[in-house]
Motif scaffolding. Structure first.
Motif, PDB file in Angstrom:
ATOM      1  N   UNK A  28      -0.029  13.657   8.904  1.00 19.93           N
ATOM      2  CA  UNK A  28       0.305  13.161  10.237  1.00 19.93           C
ATOM      3  C   UNK A  28       0.813  11.726  10.143  1.00 19.93           C
ATOM      4  N   UNK A  29       0.106  10.899   9.378  1.00 26.57           N
ATOM      5  CA  UNK A  29       0.485   9.493   9.248  1.00 26.57           C
ATOM      6  C   UNK A  29       1.875   9.301   8.684  1.00 26.57           C
TER       7      UNK A  29
ATOM      8  N   UNK B  13       5.101   7.611  10.634  1.00 20.04           N
ATOM      9  CA  UNK B  13       5.845   6.453  10.148  1.00 20.04           C
ATOM     10  C   UNK B  13       7.322   6.754   9.902  1.00 20.04           C
ATOM     11  N   UNK B  14       7.671   8.007   9.755  1.00 19.28           N
ATOM     12  CA  UNK B  14       9.078   8.377   9.561  1.00 19.28           C
ATOM     13  C   UNK B  14       9.882   8.299  10.863  1.00 19.28           C
ATOM     14  N   UNK B  15       9.211   8.136  11.999  1.00 21.77           N
ATOM     15  CA  UNK B  15       9.888   8.132  13.284  1.00 21.77           C
ATOM     16  C   UNK B  15       9.534   6.884  14.089  1.00 21.77           C
TER      17      UNK B  15
ATOM     18  N   UNK C 170       0.808  -1.214   0.000  1.00 20.49           N
ATOM     19  CA  UNK C 170       0.000   0.000   0.000  1.00 20.49           C
ATOM     20  C   UNK C 170       0.839   1.260   0.000  1.00 20.49           C
ATOM     21  N   UNK C 171       0.173   2.356  -0.123  1.00 13.42           N
ATOM     22  CA  UNK C 171       0.861   3.632  -0.128  1.00 13.42           C
ATOM     23  C   UNK C 171       0.132   4.626   0.750  1.00 13.42           C
ATOM     24  N   UNK C 172       0.805   5.721   0.981  1.00 10.20           N
ATOM     25  CA  UNK C 172       0.200   6.820   1.731  1.00 10.20           C
ATOM     26  C   UNK C 172       0.216   8.014   0.804  1.00 10.20           C
ATOM     27  N   UNK C 173      -0.947   8.443   0.425  1.00  5.98           N
ATOM     28  CA  UNK C 173      -0.993   9.606  -0.463  1.00  5.98           C
ATOM     29  C   UNK C 173      -1.592  10.790   0.258  1.00  5.98           C
ATOM     30  N   UNK C 174      -1.292  11.958  -0.255  1.00 10.46           N
ATOM     31  CA  UNK C 174      -1.782  13.179   0.360  1.00 10.46           C
ATOM     32  C   UNK C 174      -2.502  14.041  -0.665  1.00 10.46           C
TER      33      UNK C 174
ATOM     34  N   UNK D   7      -9.155  17.809   5.794  1.00 13.94           N
ATOM     35  CA  UNK D   7      -8.972  16.909   6.928  1.00 13.94           C
ATOM     36  C   UNK D   7      -8.291  15.607   6.517  1.00 13.94           C
ATOM     37  N   UNK D   8      -8.626  15.075   5.340  1.00 15.16           N
ATOM     38  CA  UNK D   8      -7.965  13.861   4.859  1.00 15.16           C
ATOM     39  C   UNK D   8      -6.487  14.120   4.592  1.00 15.16           C
TER      40      UNK D   8
END
Length: 123
Positions: free
Chosen positions: A53-54, A58-60, A36-40, A46-47
């Motif tokens: 934030x997500x 995950x970067x830390x 999966x991916x995280x898109x912005x 709000x999304x």
């Protein structure tokens, strides 16, 4: 989802929070193994904010080691790779939607997206 809720509850001061998980190191969990991916690139502020934030969360992963009640003392390896997305508009209406969404994204602090015309894509 349960681990995220438990983590955030503890950061807000809640006590006696437990997660029951067979794979307490999350080495074989579906989230880690997914493609999966995280898109912005959403159209709702709000999304976009939740995605931002997500990704920072995950970067830390070192911040996520919060308990001594596990065999795993190392932070989880999320195998996070930020590769990006390509959206192509084939109609004027589609282009208008992409432009409107991009304006919403910029207003929400997304600065790493780029609208490109046909010539820029061909280069």
């Amino acid at each position: 989802v349960g681990s995220s809720i438990a983590y955030h509850l503890t950061t807000m001061g809640c006590k006696n929070v437990a997660v029951v998980e067979r794979d307490n190191g999350y080495k074989h969990a579906s989230a880690v193994l997914s493609a999966g991916g995280i898109r912005q690139q959403f159209s709702v502020k709000e999304n976009i904010q939740m995605s931002k934030y997500g990704i920072e969360f995950l970067k830390n992963p070192a911040a996520l080691v919060v308990s001594s009640h596990t065999d795993y003392k190392e932070p989880p390896d999320f195998q996070l790779k930020e590769n990006g997305y390509l959206f192509i508009a084939s109609t004027q209406l589609g282009l208008s939607v992409l432009q409107e969404n991009n304006a919403t994204q910029r207003a929400a602090g997304v600065t790493w997206t780029e609208l490109m015309d046909q010539q820029a894509l061909a280069a």
